[in-house]
Scaffold this motif. Structure first.
Motif, short mmCIF file in Angstrom:
data_model
loop_
_atom_site.label_atom_id
_atom_site.label_comp_id
_atom_site.label_asym_id
_atom_site.label_seq_id
_atom_site.Cartn_x
_atom_site.Cartn_y
_atom_site.Cartn_z
N ILE A 149 0.86 -1.19 0.00
CA ILE A 149 0.00 0.00 0.00
C ILE A 149 0.89 1.23 0.00
O ILE A 149 1.42 1.65 1.03
CB ILE A 149 -0.95 -0.01 1.21
N GLY A 150 1.09 1.80 -1.20
CA GLY A 150 1.95 2.96 -1.34
C GLY A 150 2.88 2.82 -2.52
O GLY A 150 2.54 2.22 -3.54
N LYS A 151 4.08 3.35 -2.40
CA LYS A 151 5.04 3.42 -3.50
C LYS A 151 5.72 2.07 -3.74
O LYS A 151 6.26 1.47 -2.81
CB LYS A 151 6.09 4.50 -3.16
N HIS A 153 7.72 1.29 -7.23
CA HIS A 153 8.92 1.84 -7.88
C HIS A 153 9.83 0.80 -8.51
O HIS A 153 10.90 1.14 -9.02
CB HIS A 153 9.71 2.69 -6.88
N LEU A 154 9.46 -0.49 -8.48
CA LEU A 154 10.32 -1.54 -9.00
C LEU A 154 9.72 -2.22 -10.22
O LEU A 154 10.26 -3.21 -10.71
CB LEU A 154 10.61 -2.58 -7.91
N GLY A 155 8.62 -1.73 -10.72
CA GLY A 155 7.90 -2.31 -11.83
C GLY A 155 6.50 -1.73 -11.85
O GLY A 155 6.18 -0.83 -11.06
N GLU A 156 5.66 -2.23 -12.71
CA GLU A 156 4.32 -1.66 -12.84
C GLU A 156 3.35 -2.15 -11.78
O GLU A 156 2.40 -1.46 -11.44
CB GLU A 156 3.76 -1.94 -14.24
N ASP A 157 3.57 -3.37 -11.23
CA ASP A 157 2.56 -3.93 -10.33
C ASP A 157 3.21 -4.91 -9.36
O ASP A 157 3.70 -5.96 -9.77
CB ASP A 157 1.47 -4.64 -11.13
N PRO A 158 3.21 -4.60 -8.06
CA PRO A 158 3.80 -5.52 -7.08
C PRO A 158 3.06 -6.86 -6.98
O PRO A 158 3.59 -7.81 -6.40
CB PRO A 158 3.73 -4.74 -5.77
N LYS A 159 1.87 -6.95 -7.55
CA LYS A 159 1.14 -8.22 -7.50
C LYS A 159 1.81 -9.29 -8.35
O LYS A 159 1.52 -10.48 -8.20
CB LYS A 159 -0.31 -8.02 -7.96
N ILE A 165 -2.48 -7.75 -2.83
CA ILE A 165 -3.19 -6.47 -2.96
C ILE A 165 -2.18 -5.38 -3.28
O ILE A 165 -1.10 -5.32 -2.69
CB ILE A 165 -3.94 -6.12 -1.65
N ASN A 166 -2.52 -4.53 -4.21
CA ASN A 166 -1.71 -3.35 -4.54
C ASN A 166 -2.60 -2.13 -4.53
O ASN A 166 -3.57 -2.04 -5.28
CB ASN A 166 -1.06 -3.50 -5.92
N ILE A 167 -2.28 -1.18 -3.69
CA ILE A 167 -3.00 0.09 -3.66
C ILE A 167 -1.97 1.21 -3.81
O ILE A 167 -1.15 1.44 -2.92
CB ILE A 167 -3.80 0.26 -2.36
N GLY A 168 -1.97 1.84 -4.97
CA GLY A 168 -1.13 3.00 -5.19
C GLY A 168 0.22 2.73 -5.82
O GLY A 168 0.92 3.67 -6.21
N GLY A 169 0.62 1.46 -5.92
CA GLY A 169 1.96 1.16 -6.38
C GLY A 169 2.08 1.00 -7.88
O GLY A 169 1.26 0.36 -8.52
N SER A 170 3.14 1.58 -8.45
CA SER A 170 3.45 1.45 -9.88
C SER A 170 4.95 1.75 -10.02
O SER A 170 5.68 1.73 -9.04
CB SER A 170 2.63 2.43 -10.71
N HIS A 171 5.37 2.06 -11.24
CA HIS A 171 6.78 2.42 -11.44
C HIS A 171 7.08 3.85 -11.00
O HIS A 171 8.24 4.26 -10.93
CB HIS A 171 7.15 2.25 -12.92
N LYS A 185 -3.24 5.68 -11.18
CA LYS A 185 -4.12 4.67 -11.75
C LYS A 185 -4.43 3.53 -10.78
O LYS A 185 -5.39 2.78 -10.99
CB LYS A 185 -3.50 4.10 -13.03
N ASN A 186 -3.63 3.39 -9.73
CA ASN A 186 -3.82 2.27 -8.81
C ASN A 186 -4.41 2.67 -7.46
O ASN A 186 -4.31 1.91 -6.49
CB ASN A 186 -2.49 1.54 -8.61
#
Length: 474
Positions: A149-151, A153-159, A165-171, A185-186
């Protein structure tokens, strides 16, 4: 009376025994699952070693972290695995130092003007390869439900790397806005003006509440206190009055720090209200040092992006009421690379992930001293300066140039690849790294330099040597 057992009766008895054994096994497995501690890992972005009141900051107020630190272990010599966001997070999540995954910085390794770079830097990797077993994947294999839940920064989707669950995370490395609409977008926008740090905490509380009956791993990498500097106006006003023109401090930054602290308090109170705090291990850490142009890291030198202490030394707290009984400050140097092996020790996972850190559990729960070891940072690239006066770097053009750094005990050696320059500091007497002892302690220089070169060879760490034809030393 003779008991006659028919074939049907015999089958019934066998079935009953099997069902009973199965039920007992199920109860045992469920009980073992319940006994696994919940894990909350709070990673703050760009929070400096000197930026909280529990670490001595005279202006920024962190009362919740102050209370938290008094109930836990505080590491005063905690280090980020790298001096900026993406490489540090890649190290923490993979348990591997930078040469293993090749993430050395954010974006290109050719930072700054080409005419100022003597060497062609090592190319940078932008995404954590999915071939690595992440901390989340290892915990998932141990029965944990995971949320990021948050940043990310290592790819598009921590899932794709172990999170349910991914809330807010992207590259993305920072938010477009700390106030809704977030343009992320997340994460769905909240009411206009909703504050992102509050929102992420509320999402985290919902996740904890929904999963309180089973082991969970909450990874809460706040975007704060990374730029853009945006805080609640009431807190900005408060810090403007408190700072009263002192240019060492920043009112917007102070507002962001205090909001972060308030939300950490809300999260810990939720664990208490749900009566799961005793069986929850909480790790609080920053991904790198504070940005020197925003927050002075005195007495440390420099800040984010530098491999002086201000860029890599960070605040760190670990709490686990069920197991950590002694609350104190520990001077033993540790690194974010130690989080992965420590949590594997906590959940009794004996798989050999070939991690670069060590478990801190014996130190935390049994007061066993760690054997002295070397800590190494490798940065074969360039990172341009931000504010020449406030950066407090070796020169006005770069926060750091290609090089490696090693710490062993009280000694710290910097090696820079452009000209083979060396700097040696005694951190026990010179935490600000102002007195270069290179001429006085050649024995220590030789010892540390040999260890550093051996480490690079073993880890196949790239050292840039090709000259940049655009370089203009003038």
């Amino acid at each position: 009376m003779n008991l006659i057992i028919t074939k049907a009766t015999k089958s019934t008895i066998i079935l009953a025994v099997i069902l009973t054994m199965s039920a007992c096994h199920s109860k045992r497995v469920n009980r073992e699952t319940v006994e696994k501690p919940n894990i909350v890992f709070i990673l703050v972005d760009d929070l400096g070693w000197s930026d909280t009141s529990f670490m001595g900051n005279p202006i920024y107020e962190t009362p919740n972290l102050d209370r938290f630190s008094n109930e836990a272990v505080v590491f005063t010599n905690a280090y980020a695995p790298a001096a900026n966001c993406a490489p540090s997070r890649a190290c923490i999540m993979s348990g591997k130092n930078t040469p293993a995954h090749g993430i050395y910085t954010v974006g290109s390794s050719e930072r700054g003007k080409s005419k100022d770079r003597k060497l062609i830097p090592t190319p940078n990797t932008l995404t954590l390869d999915e071939g690595f077993t992440t901390l989340a994947e290892a915990l998932k294999n141990n029965g944990y439900t995971n949320a990021s839940i948050g940043k990310w920064h290592l790819g598009e989707d921590p899932k794709t790397q172990g999170f349910d669950i991914n809330i807010g995370g992207s590259h993305a490395g920072h938010p477009k806005s700390y106030f809704s609409p977030y343009k992320n977008k997340n994460i769905k926008d909240g009411e206009k003006g909703e504050y992102l740090t509050d929102r992420l905490t509320n999402e985290a509380i919902s996740f904890i509440t929904d999963n309180k009956e089973k082991p969970f791993f909450l990874y809460l990498p706040y975007f704060t206190v990374h730029t853009p500097l945006q805080g609640k106006q009431s807190l900005i006003d408060k810090y403007n009055a408190k700072i009263n023109g002192d240019k060492r401090f920043n009112a917007k930054y102070g507002a962001m720090v205090e909001s972060m602290d308030e939300n950490v308090g809300k999260l810990i109170n939720t664990l208490k209200e749900l009566k799961i705090e005793e069986n929850t291990i909480i790790v609080f850490l920053s991904d790198n040092g504070g940005l020197a142009s925003v927050s002075n890291q005195f007495p440390l030198r420099a800040g984010k992006g530098s491999y002086y202490e201000g860029g890599i030394r960070v605040p760190c707290i670990i709490k686990w009421p069920n197991k950590i009984k002694e609350h104190k400050r520990i001077e033993t140097p540790i690194t974010g690379l130690d989080i992965f092996p420590t949590l594997m020790d906590v959940v009794k996972d004996t798989n050999n992930y070939k991690l670069d850190g060590i478990s801190l559990l014996p130190l935390l729960t049994e007061n066993k001293n760690l054997e002295q070891r070397v800590l190494i940072w490798h940065f074969p690239i360039y990172l341009q300066g931000v504010n020449p006066k406030k950066d407090d770097a070796r020169d006005s053009l770069f926060r750091t140039r290609p090089g490696s750094v090693i710490r062993k005990g009280k000694w710290k050696l910097h090696e820079y690849f452009e000209n083979g320059e060396l700097e040696l500091y005694n951190l026990e007497t010179d935490i600000g790294e102002r007195v270069n002892l290179i001429e006085d302690r050649q024995d220590k220089v030789e010892e540390l330099l040999n260890e550093l070169k051996t480490w690079r060879k073993v880890n196949k760490a790239p050292v840039p040597k090709e000259l940049n034809l655009d370089y203009n030393p003038i």
